[in-house]
Motif scaffolding. Sequence first.
Motif, PDB file in Angstrom:
ATOM      1  N   GLU A 404       0.827  -1.213   0.000  1.00 30.79           N
ATOM      2  CA  GLU A 404       0.000   0.000   0.000  1.00 30.79           C
ATOM      3  C   GLU A 404       0.859   1.259   0.000  1.00 30.79           C
ATOM      4  N   MET A 405       2.087   1.148  -0.500  1.00 31.33           N
ATOM      5  CA  MET A 405       3.022   2.269  -0.398  1.00 31.33           C
ATOM      6  C   MET A 405       2.594   3.493  -1.191  1.00 31.33           C
ATOM      7  N   GLU A 406       1.763   3.295  -2.204  1.00 35.00           N
ATOM      8  CA  GLU A 406       1.302   4.446  -2.993  1.00 35.00           C
ATOM      9  C   GLU A 406       0.620   5.489  -2.113  1.00 35.00           C
ATOM     10  N   ARG A 407      -0.015   5.035  -1.033  1.00 34.30           N
ATOM     11  CA  ARG A 407      -0.717   5.950  -0.119  1.00 34.30           C
ATOM     12  C   ARG A 407       0.229   6.865   0.625  1.00 34.30           C
ATOM     13  N   HIS A 408       1.503   6.486   0.696  1.00 32.51           N
ATOM     14  CA  HIS A 408       2.423   7.172   1.594  1.00 32.51           C
ATOM     15  C   HIS A 408       3.466   8.032   0.887  1.00 32.51           C
ATOM     16  N   VAL A 409       3.374   8.160  -0.425  1.00 30.23           N
ATOM     17  CA  VAL A 409       4.371   8.931  -1.172  1.00 30.23           C
ATOM     18  C   VAL A 409       4.415  10.372  -0.662  1.00 30.23           C
ATOM     19  N   THR A 410       5.617  10.853  -0.427  1.00 28.32           N
ATOM     20  CA  THR A 410       5.980  12.175   0.125  1.00 28.32           C
ATOM     21  C   THR A 410       5.733  12.271   1.629  1.00 28.32           C
ATOM     22  N   ASN A 411       5.293  11.187   2.251  1.00 23.76           N
ATOM     23  CA  ASN A 411       5.093  11.197   3.703  1.00 23.76           C
ATOM     24  C   ASN A 411       6.247  10.483   4.412  1.00 23.76           C
ATOM     25  N   ARG A 412       6.380  10.795   5.697  1.00 23.14           N
ATOM     26  CA  ARG A 412       7.306  10.053   6.552  1.00 23.14           C
ATOM     27  C   ARG A 412       6.526   8.959   7.278  1.00 23.14           C
ATOM     28  N   ILE A 413       7.079   7.778   7.274  1.00 22.43           N
ATOM     29  CA  ILE A 413       6.359   6.617   7.764  1.00 22.43           C
ATOM     30  C   ILE A 413       7.282   5.738   8.605  1.00 22.43           C
ATOM     31  N   ASP A 414       6.671   4.759   9.270  1.00 23.60           N
ATOM     32  CA  ASP A 414       7.402   3.683   9.936  1.00 23.60           C
ATOM     33  C   ASP A 414       7.131   2.390   9.174  1.00 23.60           C
ATOM     34  N   LEU A 415       8.121   1.533   9.081  1.00 19.11           N
ATOM     35  CA  LEU A 415       7.890   0.236   8.456  1.00 19.11           C
ATOM     36  C   LEU A 415       8.927  -0.768   8.936  1.00 19.11           C
ATOM     37  N   LEU A 416       8.602  -2.038   8.702  1.00 15.52           N
ATOM     38  CA  LEU A 416       9.484  -3.156   9.019  1.00 15.52           C
ATOM     39  C   LEU A 416       9.897  -3.788   7.693  1.00 15.52           C
ATOM     40  N   ALA A 417      11.186  -4.072   7.526  1.00 12.19           N
ATOM     41  CA  ALA A 417      11.648  -4.597   6.241  1.00 12.19           C
ATOM     42  C   ALA A 417      12.895  -5.444   6.420  1.00 12.19           C
ATOM     43  N   VAL A 418      13.097  -6.352   5.455  1.00 12.02           N
ATOM     44  CA  VAL A 418      14.298  -7.185   5.399  1.00 12.02           C
ATOM     45  C   VAL A 418      15.289  -6.537   4.442  1.00 12.02           C
ATOM     46  N   LYS A 419      16.544  -6.474   4.840  1.00 12.74           N
ATOM     47  CA  LYS A 419      17.598  -5.963   3.964  1.00 12.74           C
ATOM     48  C   LYS A 419      18.001  -7.079   3.007  1.00 12.74           C
ATOM     49  N   LEU A 420      17.857  -6.831   1.709  1.00 13.03           N
ATOM     50  CA  LEU A 420      18.068  -7.891   0.726  1.00 13.03           C
ATOM     51  C   LEU A 420      19.125  -7.555  -0.321  1.00 13.03           C
ATOM     52  N   LEU A 459      21.232   0.550   9.004  1.00  7.67           N
ATOM     53  CA  LEU A 459      20.973   0.212   7.607  1.00  7.67           C
ATOM     54  C   LEU A 459      22.271  -0.177   6.907  1.00  7.67           C
ATOM     55  N   LEU A 460      23.356   0.516   7.222  1.00  7.56           N
ATOM     56  CA  LEU A 460      24.637   0.272   6.562  1.00  7.56           C
ATOM     57  C   LEU A 460      25.351  -0.946   7.119  1.00  7.56           C
ATOM     58  N   THR A 461      25.176  -1.214   8.392  1.00  5.07           N
ATOM     59  CA  THR A 461      25.944  -2.279   9.048  1.00  5.07           C
ATOM     60  C   THR A 461      25.202  -3.611   9.120  1.00  5.07           C
ATOM     61  N   ALA A 462      23.894  -3.609   8.919  1.00  5.15           N
ATOM     62  CA  ALA A 462      23.120  -4.858   9.002  1.00  5.15           C
ATOM     63  C   ALA A 462      23.569  -5.836   7.931  1.00  5.15           C
ATOM     64  N   ASP A 463      23.437  -7.115   8.223  1.00  2.00           N
ATOM     65  CA  ASP A 463      23.815  -8.157   7.284  1.00  2.00           C
ATOM     66  C   ASP A 463      22.675  -8.405   6.303  1.00  2.00           C
ATOM     67  N   TYR A 464      23.008  -9.077   5.220  1.00  2.03           N
ATOM     68  CA  TYR A 464      21.996  -9.506   4.269  1.00  2.03           C
ATOM     69  C   TYR A 464      20.987 -10.418   4.980  1.00  2.03           C
ATOM     70  N   GLY A 465      19.705 -10.148   4.807  1.00  2.00           N
ATOM     71  CA  GLY A 465      18.662 -10.964   5.425  1.00  2.00           C
ATOM     72  C   GLY A 465      18.224 -10.508   6.792  1.00  2.00           C
ATOM     73  N   ASP A 466      18.873  -9.480   7.351  1.00  2.00           N
ATOM     74  CA  ASP A 466      18.468  -8.971   8.663  1.00  2.00           C
ATOM     75  C   ASP A 466      17.179  -8.164   8.554  1.00  2.00           C
ATOM     76  N   VAL A 467      16.376  -8.180   9.626  1.00  2.00           N
ATOM     77  CA  VAL A 467      15.145  -7.402   9.682  1.00  2.00           C
ATOM     78  C   VAL A 467      15.431  -6.072  10.359  1.00  2.00           C
ATOM     79  N   LEU A 468      14.970  -4.989   9.745  1.00  2.00           N
ATOM     80  CA  LEU A 468      15.205  -3.634  10.248  1.00  2.00           C
ATOM     81  C   LEU A 468      13.883  -2.923  10.480  1.00  2.00           C
ATOM     82  N   ALA A 469      13.842  -2.125  11.545  1.00  3.63           N
ATOM     83  CA  ALA A 469      12.703  -1.247  11.807  1.00  3.63           C
ATOM     84  C   ALA A 469      13.097   0.172  11.420  1.00  3.63           C
ATOM     85  N   PHE A 470      12.305   0.779  10.563  1.00 10.37           N
ATOM     86  CA  PHE A 470      12.528   2.156  10.114  1.00 10.37           C
ATOM     87  C   PHE A 470      11.501   3.063  10.771  1.00 10.37           C
ATOM     88  N   GLU A 471      11.951   4.156  11.352  1.00  6.49           N
ATOM     89  CA  GLU A 471      11.052   5.162  11.911  1.00  6.49           C
ATOM     90  C   GLU A 471      11.315   6.499  11.228  1.00  6.49           C
TER      91      GLU A 471
END
Length: 498
Positions: A404-420, A459-471
């Motif tokens: 649903e990212m289209e809803r959030h364009v130009t906004n600041r958001i929180d999300l959970l994601a895997v570094k791939l 974001l820079l130091t996490a390993d491949y496949g690690d889960v990151l929380a973005f605020e």
Amino acid sequence: MIDREAVRANAKYLRNVRPIDPEEIHEYIDGTPHPAVVRETLREEAYDLGLREREDGTFVPVSEDPAPQPGWEPDTFPEPYAFALEDLLVERYGANWHRGETGDQLRETIRRLKEDYYRQNPVEYDAVAALGYAVYHLSDYYAAIGYVLDDLAEREHLPRTLRVLDIGAGTGGPALGLHDYLPADAVVDYHAVEPSASADVLERMLKETGRNFRTTIHRETAEAFEPGSEFDLVLFANVLSELDDPEAVASRYLDAVADDGSFVAIAPADRNTSTGLRDVERALAPPASAVSVYAPTLRLWPGEAPSDRGWSFDRRRDVAAPPFQHRLDEAGTADAGVESTAETGTGSAADSESDTVPESSGRTPGDGTFRNETVQFSYAILRPDGARRADVLADPDRHAKMAEMERHVTNRIDLLAVKLSRDLTDSDDANPLFKISDGSESVEHYAVSTTRDPLNEALLTADYGDVLAFENVLCLWNGDEGAYNLVVDDETFVEGVA
């Protein structure tokens, strides 16, 4: 014919009393078979009995503790394996196998294999192609498997007593890596399925493995072979792209995985083979399935699955080109009378998120064309028991969903994601760029680091496949690339959560 059940009964009785000695128990078996016959029977039954053979020829129980992480990070290909391959080359072509007509034949074979892979042409492995493939790929495939196994070992999902089915085992790079990754007291019942001439190379390479790494080669196609039992690890390494119907074949072998076992698929990092692997992963583990994607492309939203292109690969420490690669490469220079123009070649199939050209294109023998030092690969681990490398899920009350990212364009958001990915930029001046995923996306998402500070450097130091929380990350649409950019700046907090 030895009374196999009597051997088993004696072993079960003595296993918790003292080391099992074939010189002792042969007297208690009908017919008093020779101790060597008893020893071979114990070797064949070792996996089922949970026994390992010691150097003195006695057998003791295998530890029930899972295999640990060994700190896998090889920078060279082990000498015994390199010598074994050179022995094969010398046996077939003579001591100067890398020179003259035979060297030219091997170099041309490697060029053709690389071109065929790039063009997605069918690949046939006769004896020459099998040796060329081994020369070019044994070392990087050896290294890659250990990094994938790390994901299982870190959560104690890799047992010391292990039954393995290696589909399309090739010339043995993954098998040798598995052997060296496991502790010395592990017991492995290893089965390889390989119908081509590569099986001859594989057979020779497996002779270098230890006494508790029991090997069987099935010279059949993946489509024809019947597993017949359950396996702790089913491996498809660099073979899915060579199958006519990879999803159907992989699905059949997923049924051969034990309930607490793992299905592992590995592919080269180039776009075609990497995205083909993701197609198989998604077909085998749809949202409604009990089968989980254990790693690396975790589904962080229940009931969701990604439908983007799915091109994701890891890159690890280079492995120095083995001596046989140097010989073949440098002999090409000498034979052609050409002076070397480069010290090393990457040997990589994909150096960035862009299409690549065949590596041999426009290159001269001796410039690194036949030295393959890059360890770069895509992989997927599936589990019938639903286990996941990280037991975290996104919170709909807190996290934005990539679907649903289209809803959030130009906004600041929180999300959970895997570094791939590793940094996908090819310039020191560019802002670091990383592929990220939450398992729901239909288009690619990238995290862009514009400001590095202690609050967001995860974001820079996490390993491949690690889960990151973005605020407080800024969401932008990149129309040129058809992707979302999540901008990590001095207002953004990034934390590793798994």
